[in-house]
Write a protein that holds these residues in place. Sequence first.
Motif, short mmCIF file in Angstrom:
data_model
loop_
_atom_site.label_atom_id
_atom_site.label_comp_id
_atom_site.label_asym_id
_atom_site.label_seq_id
_atom_site.Cartn_x
_atom_site.Cartn_y
_atom_site.Cartn_z
N ALA A 129 24.33 11.36 -105.11
CA ALA A 129 25.05 10.33 -105.85
C ALA A 129 24.20 9.85 -107.03
O ALA A 129 24.70 9.65 -108.14
N GLU A 130 22.91 9.69 -106.80
CA GLU A 130 22.04 9.23 -107.88
C GLU A 130 22.03 10.27 -109.01
O GLU A 130 22.00 9.92 -110.18
N GLY A 175 21.73 3.39 -108.19
CA GLY A 175 22.42 3.82 -109.41
C GLY A 175 23.91 3.56 -109.34
O GLY A 175 24.51 3.01 -110.26
N VAL A 176 24.52 3.96 -108.23
CA VAL A 176 25.96 3.76 -108.06
C VAL A 176 26.25 2.26 -108.01
O VAL A 176 27.19 1.76 -108.65
N HIS A 235 23.59 11.87 -99.18
CA HIS A 235 24.53 11.40 -100.20
C HIS A 235 23.79 10.61 -101.27
O HIS A 235 24.07 10.73 -102.47
N THR A 236 22.85 9.77 -100.82
CA THR A 236 22.06 8.95 -101.73
C THR A 236 21.55 9.75 -102.93
O THR A 236 21.74 9.36 -104.07
N ASP A 255 19.99 1.33 -101.36
CA ASP A 255 20.10 2.72 -100.90
C ASP A 255 20.63 3.62 -102.01
O ASP A 255 20.21 4.75 -102.17
N GLU A 256 21.64 3.13 -102.71
CA GLU A 256 22.23 3.88 -103.81
C GLU A 256 22.22 3.00 -105.05
O GLU A 256 23.27 2.59 -105.56
#
Lengths: 254, 456, 193
Positions: free
Chosen positions: B7-8, A197-198, B3-4, A194-195
């Motif tokens: 945040a990216e 990169g983080v 947020h995804t 989902d994220e």
Amino acid sequence: MPESVSNMRVGLFVPCYVDQLTPRVGLATLEVLARCGVEVEFPGGQTCCGQPMANMGCGADARALAVRYAEVFADYDYVVCPSGSCTAMVRHHYPELYAGTAAQRAVWSRTYELCEFLTAFADLDRIRGSFPYRVGLHRGCHGLRELRLGACSELVHERGDTVAQLLRRLDGLELIELERADECCGFGGTFSVDEPGVSALMGRDRIRDHRRAGAQVIASTDVSCLMHLDGLLRRQRSAEKVMHVAEILAAAGQ
Amino acid sequence: MAHTELAEEFVADEDRARWHDQALWFVRAKRDAAAREVPEWEELRCRAAAIKRHAAAHLADYLEQFESEASARGAQVHWARDAAEHNRIVHGILAQRGAKLVAKSKSMLTEECGLNPYLAARGIRVVDTDLGERIVQLRAEPPSHIVLPAIHLRREEVGELFHRELGTPAGLADPERLTAAARSNLRSVFLEADAGITGVNFAVAETGGIVVCTNEGNADLGTSIPKLHIACMGIEKIVPRAADLAVFTRLLARSATGQAITSYTAHMHGPRPGAELHIVLVDNGRSQLLATRRDREVLSCIRCGACLNTCPVYRRSGGYSYESVVPGPVGSVLGAASEPEAKASLPYACTMCGSCNDVCPVRIDLRGQLFRLRQDLVESGLMPRHKRVAARLASWLMRSPRRFGIAGKVARWVLRRYPNSSALLAADWTAARELPRVPERSFRELYEQRERERRR
Amino acid sequence: MTARADILARLRASGRGDVDLPGVDGEWRRYDDPRRQFADAVQAAGGSCVFCRREELGGRVDDLHSEVGARRVVSAVPEVDGRSVRDLGGERECADVELLLVPGDVAVAENGAIWVSDGCLPQRAALFLAQHLGLVVASASLVDTMHDAYAALAIGDRPYGVFVAGPSKTADIEQCLVIGAHGPRSARVFVVD
Ligand code: SF4
């Protein structure tokens, strides 16, 4: 606490991804338990604890898996599992999500993570051997903050360190000191996609910390964290290896 | 935006994301050291949690007690159902006295209510006097953190801003000199302001007093010169007894910044002689959170920011990625509990690591709340269809060991046979990492074989 | 319905729950050497701390005068010379004060904070507008923790009371600690025997 593990009937729960992706961790778990005098059985009816679904918010879909789990392991005195997060799912989140009957709750609460199980029931003198490497212990978050398998850096209480204590029994094994003792690696189930990169940055930071401290092996109680870290390490063509704690204990005894 | 995506974007500048992470980790480390100075730390957390849970359960009684004590000491107490009513009340008080310039100190509540733009539109100039808040105000940005409003900015950026806005020399980026410039600039505001507005950290039912904690002294300064002080507080700020303040003042600064206590912990009971004190009690959704016992817990929050500092996702995605007045773990809980649809991505901005639970001075089960909010979102049909289908399919497969075994076999075969296409299909995974190396045989296959051999 | 009635009704409708209010007593930290702990805490808060006998106080305060180079000195401490706070005019006049001396009622070892109330300070603005601050507290009023401090104080008796720990400060620019945000640029505590 039973003095002897030889009369107990112990079931082995191997999480689905360990079963499919890292069977060697399952074999190492068998080996370590056998060496400590614990004969375990792997009932073939088991599948997945449902954690991935529950973490997505689809816990209701996984209710049948919790019921199945209680059935499959109903006849065992204990269940042991080489994963902190799956153990936490069974022991903590099942009762929370599904309430369950008294019988089901009893089975769920008898589930132990491997290091926890060894510490509680096994003859630790049989955990020995040599593993002459610098090892960084990456704490799986659920094992750490739900099962409290180690000292938590946030808390002021003095706590035992179940996992490190086992590793410290091995000759030549040097546990390296991390700058951030127990930061998350960023896997987080579906969070990893989902994220991405983080998630990947968290993982790379974790690797950096281990590298700075000179780790040759990154160890953990959870294959899921290791799969993520291993994927990052191989992308970087790095020399560090990842190993499950069971693999280290098994390899050392050889 | 979800947020995804934000945040990216944040993490795309890896150096900056790492710098942000380290700045906040530094605060977390100071918090750890400060907590270790207090052997009874965990006991304090338990007390604080119990006091807050108790106060929330008896809030109506305590609010009435607070009101009567505060009024007896000469304060005027107002009640506001929501942000709009709060803003109207504050504006009414200011307008009636012809106030044109307001020195405001930090208050997350007035941020929540959008007070600054409301007053600005009505010709009242509000100057945020906390340095961090002043910086973001001059940049026309919201705070990116509830305790460290300008934590997302580098000193050079503040230098440029002050050069433009306050006339400091070009290229000046020394925090000490920049702070001095802000100090002299704001002195005149303090001396000329017609009114001071503050937030409230704690309100004591027993004494009718309010407590305001700052390091800069701006809340005290802003309310000790003008003849009018308006204190705006959420109704959850009540603690029953004066003695409870000991528990909270011991926890707050240590959790927030690693200080043993803030420089100033001001206790105000009634107005200054010859001046007025107005206290505005604001609900704005709080009674609704309170009505659901499950969500009630989050009202214990004392806004220390510790859960933001420790959150590995917040540290690497920045405050703005949450698009909420309160970001980070507690912001995700507040956001998704009150506006599930708009904030549906926030409970997923989390790896479920649980570090927030263990730093929280009032022991809010943030991780558990986020986990439950995820279940709620799915139940109310707010999960994207493809994910919903994937979860259903996975559950269906796992319900039968046979299906699971076959699916596993097929998946492993595909991964081994077509590694490149698999990598393409799993692009979100493989953008930064390799796919796992898959074995030919699963554990259950190996185990069965072993057992067969044994029996022979 | 008024907002007040509305909010109270909503709160009452949601029921009370059963969490008991915990007691205030506890096994709170005791220091073997509270004076030393206090001095360390004041220093950690960015201030400095001096222990002296009552008859030495004047001389110690003079040292501070010359250290900070203050000419406009205002004192709320009876034993210390300076213009009296009672003679300060309006709040805006406080802006000229270079050194302010105020008495404290309680000193807290765990964090270096001193309780100052408006009982001795008609213009509370002076506490924040003065460039430098001297706090005078009797060694007998030194307590271990905030629990002891609140037990010793009646906070509701005066309109204003504040725990002061060191000078004013900020770390809002890149977490760099800067002493002297809006209030005093230095703070010295005199603990008098
Ligand atoms: S939820 Fe807890 S840790 Fe987070 S800001 Fe509130 S009080 Fe602090």
